[in-house]
Design an enzyme around this catalytic site. Structure first.
Site, PDB file in Angstrom:
ATOM      1  N   HIS A  40       0.844  -1.199   0.000  1.00 35.18           N
ATOM      2  CA  HIS A  40       0.000   0.000   0.000  1.00 35.18           C
ATOM      3  C   HIS A  40       0.879   1.249   0.000  1.00 35.18           C
ATOM      4  O   HIS A  40       2.078   1.180   0.266  1.00 35.18           O
ATOM      5  CB  HIS A  40      -0.832   0.075   1.285  1.00 35.18           C
ATOM      6  CG  HIS A  40      -1.700  -1.082   1.573  1.00 35.18           C
ATOM      7  ND1 HIS A  40      -3.066  -1.056   1.376  1.00 35.18           N
ATOM      8  CD2 HIS A  40      -1.422  -2.302   2.096  1.00 35.18           C
ATOM      9  CE1 HIS A  40      -3.586  -2.213   1.764  1.00 35.18           C
ATOM     10  NE2 HIS A  40      -2.612  -2.987   2.201  1.00 35.18           N
ATOM     11  N   GLU A 122       2.563  -0.878   4.376  1.00 37.69           N
ATOM     12  CA  GLU A 122       2.298   0.484   3.911  1.00 37.69           C
ATOM     13  C   GLU A 122       3.616   1.214   3.671  1.00 37.69           C
ATOM     14  O   GLU A 122       4.478   1.241   4.545  1.00 37.69           O
ATOM     15  CB  GLU A 122       1.498   1.267   4.962  1.00 37.69           C
ATOM     16  CG  GLU A 122       0.109   0.712   5.244  1.00 37.69           C
ATOM     17  CD  GLU A 122      -0.968   1.294   4.328  1.00 37.69           C
ATOM     18  OE1 GLU A 122      -0.618   2.095   3.427  1.00 37.69           O
ATOM     19  OE2 GLU A 122      -2.144   0.942   4.522  1.00 37.69           O
ATOM     20  N   HIS A 158      -2.499  -2.969  -3.314  1.00 37.38           N
ATOM     21  CA  HIS A 158      -3.902  -2.813  -2.929  1.00 37.38           C
ATOM     22  C   HIS A 158      -4.765  -2.641  -4.184  1.00 37.38           C
ATOM     23  O   HIS A 158      -5.889  -3.138  -4.261  1.00 37.38           O
ATOM     24  CB  HIS A 158      -4.031  -1.583  -2.005  1.00 37.38           C
ATOM     25  CG  HIS A 158      -5.225  -1.614  -1.124  1.00 37.38           C
ATOM     26  ND1 HIS A 158      -5.545  -0.580  -0.277  1.00 37.38           N
ATOM     27  CD2 HIS A 158      -6.201  -2.550  -0.948  1.00 37.38           C
ATOM     28  CE1 HIS A 158      -6.664  -0.889   0.379  1.00 37.38           C
ATOM     29  NE2 HIS A 158      -7.076  -2.073  -0.019  1.00 37.38           N
ATOM     30  N   ASP A 168      -3.744   2.372  -4.774  1.00 35.64           N
ATOM     31  CA  ASP A 168      -2.388   2.427  -4.213  1.00 35.64           C
ATOM     32  C   ASP A 168      -1.695   1.081  -4.366  1.00 35.64           C
ATOM     33  O   ASP A 168      -2.365   0.057  -4.410  1.00 35.64           O
ATOM     34  CB  ASP A 168      -2.437   2.869  -2.730  1.00 35.64           C
ATOM     35  CG  ASP A 168      -3.223   1.916  -1.839  1.00 35.64           C
ATOM     36  OD1 ASP A 168      -4.395   1.626  -2.147  1.00 35.64           O
ATOM     37  OD2 ASP A 168      -2.659   1.444  -0.835  1.00 35.64           O
TER      38      ASP A 168
HETATM   39 ZN    ZN Z   1      -4.105   0.602   0.545  1.00 31.96          ZN
END
Ligand code: ZN
Length: 193
Positions: A40, A122, A158, A168
């Protein structure tokens, strides 16, 4: 995973990550096959880096009144297993042996609800923009360690597990660079990367 498998991992916690526990997690379903890594991008407020707000979001300590953008996500309870800052610093919020809340409605490799059986990472960044060399370095090391500890067979964004709903990490993410550094077969990655 037994806690003594390797010194790199203890109860699903990675030795080289700063541990900052998130309350936003749950149990993986019995027998879950953790074979997917989801990548992400996030920054809070979007496009601002090093604010510490992502860590606050994932630990339910963000002050929603602090910025107009936060009004739109007020009350959101989410988490990822990992967060990598622009400098390549690594945080872990949820044990990889537990279910983090990063994917939402999703489907990949013939299975739905990817939160059940994936690891979420992330990268600090702005969707569609590029990422730092230090982030790829940390990401590559982390993915290599995950591949050793879990039956990882797929790495996707994602945007690939929730197409049309999520974008993303976006076009600025260098999939070939990650693929090369991990030396995994191309079938492990989305076909359009
Ligand atoms: Zn995401």
């Amino acid at each position: 995973m037994p806690t003594d498998t390797t010194a790199l991992w203890q109860g699903g916690w990675y030795r080289f990550a700063r541990r900052l526990e998130s309350p936003n997690h749950g149990q993986q379903p019995d027998g879950a096959l953790i074979d997917l890594i989801v990548i992400h991008s996030i920054s809070l407020p979007p496009g601002e880096f090093g604010t510490g707000k992502v860590q606050q979001l994932f630990t339910n300590t963000l002050d929603w009144d602090e910025h107009p953008y936060f009004q739109g996500i007020r009350g959101l309870q989410v988490s990822s297993h990992f967060f990598i800052s622009r400098e390549g610093a690594l945080w872990q919020f949820v044990s990889c042996d537990e279910r983090a809340w990063h994917a939402g409605e999703s489907s990949y490799r013939g299975r739905t609800q990817c939160n059940d059986d994936s690891i979420g990472i992330e990268l600090e960044g702005l969707e569609g923009n590029s990422f730092e060399a230090a982030q790829y370095e940390t990401l590559s090391d982390l993915c290599a360690s995950l591949v050793q500890a879990y039956p990882v067979a797929h790495i996707a964004g994602h945007e690939h597990i929730a197409p049309g709903r999520k974008n993303d990490p976006g076009a600025g993410f260098n999939w070939p660079a990650l693929r090369q550094s991990l030396a995994l077969p191309s079938q492990c990655f989305p076909s359009n990367t």
